[in-house]
Design a protein around this motif. Sequence first.
Motif, PDB file in Angstrom:
ATOM      1  N   THR A  38      24.717  61.541  28.584  1.00 23.23           N
ATOM      2  CA  THR A  38      24.415  61.110  27.250  1.00 23.23           C
ATOM      3  C   THR A  38      23.586  59.950  27.244  1.00 23.23           C
ATOM      4  O   THR A  38      22.725  59.656  26.252  1.00 23.23           O
ATOM      5  N   LYS A  39      23.606  59.047  28.440  1.00 18.71           N
ATOM      6  CA  LYS A  39      22.621  57.893  28.415  1.00 18.71           C
ATOM      7  C   LYS A  39      23.105  56.891  27.520  1.00 18.71           C
ATOM      8  O   LYS A  39      22.422  55.716  27.530  1.00 18.71           O
ATOM      9  N   ASP A  40      24.174  56.826  27.081  1.00 17.94           N
ATOM     10  CA  ASP A  40      24.962  55.802  26.093  1.00 17.94           C
ATOM     11  C   ASP A  40      25.204  54.668  27.129  1.00 17.94           C
ATOM     12  O   ASP A  40      25.640  54.669  28.249  1.00 17.94           O
ATOM     13  N   THR A  41      24.744  53.322  26.597  1.00 15.37           N
ATOM     14  CA  THR A  41      25.414  52.052  27.413  1.00 15.37           C
ATOM     15  C   THR A  41      26.843  52.160  27.007  1.00 15.37           C
ATOM     16  O   THR A  41      27.323  52.270  25.973  1.00 15.37           O
ATOM     17  N   LEU A  42      27.506  51.485  28.095  1.00 12.89           N
ATOM     18  CA  LEU A  42      29.020  51.638  28.073  1.00 12.89           C
ATOM     19  C   LEU A  42      29.622  49.964  27.805  1.00 12.89           C
ATOM     20  O   LEU A  42      29.290  49.261  28.677  1.00 12.89           O
ATOM     21  N   ILE A  43      30.320  49.965  26.723  1.00 13.73           N
ATOM     22  CA  ILE A  43      30.582  48.532  26.316  1.00 13.73           C
ATOM     23  C   ILE A  43      32.146  48.459  26.827  1.00 13.73           C
ATOM     24  O   ILE A  43      32.774  49.471  26.958  1.00 13.73           O
ATOM     25  N   GLY A  44      32.093  47.407  27.359  1.00 14.16           N
ATOM     26  CA  GLY A  44      33.727  46.939  27.963  1.00 14.16           C
ATOM     27  C   GLY A  44      34.176  47.493  29.356  1.00 14.16           C
ATOM     28  O   GLY A  44      35.284  47.857  29.713  1.00 14.16           O
ATOM     29  N   THR A  45      33.064  47.672  30.162  1.00 17.87           N
ATOM     30  CA  THR A  45      33.291  48.339  31.407  1.00 17.87           C
ATOM     31  C   THR A  45      33.787  47.040  32.359  1.00 17.87           C
ATOM     32  O   THR A  45      33.172  46.116  32.586  1.00 17.87           O
ATOM     33  N   PHE A  46      34.793  47.239  33.008  1.00 17.07           N
ATOM     34  CA  PHE A  46      35.533  46.250  33.937  1.00 17.07           C
ATOM     35  C   PHE A  46      35.054  46.720  35.339  1.00 17.07           C
ATOM     36  O   PHE A  46      35.014  47.797  35.591  1.00 17.07           O
ATOM     37  N   THR A  47      34.936  45.612  36.172  1.00 16.71           N
ATOM     38  CA  THR A  47      34.240  45.568  37.526  1.00 16.71           C
ATOM     39  C   THR A  47      35.270  44.958  38.493  1.00 16.71           C
ATOM     40  O   THR A  47      35.657  43.975  38.133  1.00 16.71           O
ATOM     41  N   GLU A  48      35.591  45.594  39.572  1.00 18.44           N
ATOM     42  CA  GLU A  48      36.192  44.837  40.778  1.00 18.44           C
ATOM     43  C   GLU A  48      35.366  44.962  41.902  1.00 18.44           C
ATOM     44  O   GLU A  48      34.729  45.873  42.268  1.00 18.44           O
ATOM     45  N   ILE A  49      35.230  43.653  42.605  1.00 16.20           N
ATOM     46  CA  ILE A  49      34.486  43.690  43.666  1.00 16.20           C
ATOM     47  C   ILE A  49      35.123  43.305  45.049  1.00 16.20           C
ATOM     48  O   ILE A  49      35.936  42.472  44.964  1.00 16.20           O
ATOM     49  N   TYR A  50      34.891  44.135  46.009  1.00 16.02           N
ATOM     50  CA  TYR A  50      35.542  43.897  47.379  1.00 16.02           C
ATOM     51  C   TYR A  50      34.633  43.775  48.263  1.00 16.02           C
ATOM     52  O   TYR A  50      33.440  44.245  48.559  1.00 16.02           O
ATOM     53  N   SER A  51      35.146  43.047  49.566  1.00 19.59           N
ATOM     54  CA  SER A  51      34.234  42.841  50.805  1.00 19.59           C
ATOM     55  C   SER A  51      35.368  42.848  51.721  1.00 19.59           C
ATOM     56  O   SER A  51      36.329  41.948  51.666  1.00 19.59           O
ATOM     57  N   GLY A  52      35.157  43.465  52.903  1.00 19.22           N
ATOM     58  CA  GLY A  52      36.105  43.621  53.903  1.00 19.22           C
ATOM     59  C   GLY A  52      37.145  44.609  53.166  1.00 19.22           C
ATOM     60  O   GLY A  52      37.024  45.397  52.563  1.00 19.22           O
ATOM     61  N   ASN A  53      38.298  43.986  53.284  1.00 24.26           N
ATOM     62  CA  ASN A  53      39.377  44.734  52.575  1.00 24.26           C
ATOM     63  C   ASN A  53      40.079  43.910  51.869  1.00 24.26           C
ATOM     64  O   ASN A  53      41.247  44.046  51.429  1.00 24.26           O
ATOM     65  N   LYS A  54      39.372  42.745  51.130  1.00 21.97           N
ATOM     66  CA  LYS A  54      39.748  41.936  50.195  1.00 21.97           C
ATOM     67  C   LYS A  54      39.007  42.022  49.023  1.00 21.97           C
ATOM     68  O   LYS A  54      37.935  42.286  48.881  1.00 21.97           O
ATOM     69  N   ARG A  55      39.838  41.989  47.817  1.00 20.91           N
ATOM     70  CA  ARG A  55      39.046  41.928  46.640  1.00 20.91           C
ATOM     71  C   ARG A  55      38.724  40.546  46.155  1.00 20.91           C
ATOM     72  O   ARG A  55      39.513  39.564  46.426  1.00 20.91           O
ATOM     73  N   ILE A  56      37.328  40.302  45.913  1.00 22.16           N
ATOM     74  CA  ILE A  56      36.735  38.880  46.037  1.00 22.16           C
ATOM     75  C   ILE A  56      36.618  38.531  44.471  1.00 22.16           C
ATOM     76  O   ILE A  56      36.281  37.218  44.119  1.00 22.16           O
ATOM     77  N   GLU A  57      36.498  39.412  43.602  1.00 25.32           N
ATOM     78  CA  GLU A  57      36.146  39.172  42.260  1.00 25.32           C
ATOM     79  C   GLU A  57      36.721  40.407  41.276  1.00 25.32           C
ATOM     80  O   GLU A  57      36.680  41.606  41.883  1.00 25.32           O
TER      81      GLU A  57
END
Length: 144
Positions: A38-57
């Motif tokens: 639909t090309k709608d912008t998505l409000i309230g999307t959560f993000t998890e960031i990983y590097s190696g085998n560890k969640r950094i953010e």
Amino acid sequence: MEKIIYIVFILFSLSVIGQTKNLKKDFKIDLLTIEKNTKDTLIGTFTEIYSGNKRIEAKCCTDFDGIDIFYINPKDIVDNRIYMKFYGRKCKPYKKKFIIRGDLKTTIYLKYGKTEYNTKIEDFEMMFKKLNIEHDTFKCGTVD
């Protein structure tokens, strides 16, 4: 008179040095989340960031324009590689890998589909129970 010129020069130099940033700055991550069909912008999307085998953010969440901007410390990144998991309302969770050597600006395309995260009411459950996102405390008002 000559001493005053040297003193002014030294004071000016110190103020300039004090205002410069570290050479090893944090990487700026600039995300735009859009629903693929639909090309709608998505409000309230959560993000998890990983590097190696560890969640950094873990970040909450995109604004009304579908934008989320945050910073990652380069020391947390292993082998210049990160991967991010995205959780958008009414969207299937999505995972994407990145090679990161500097600031990153990208668009993420999520698809509507089966998910546990469907309404704004579920924001807090998603944020605190599932993703363990720490929230910042902001104080509003006047100073006494």
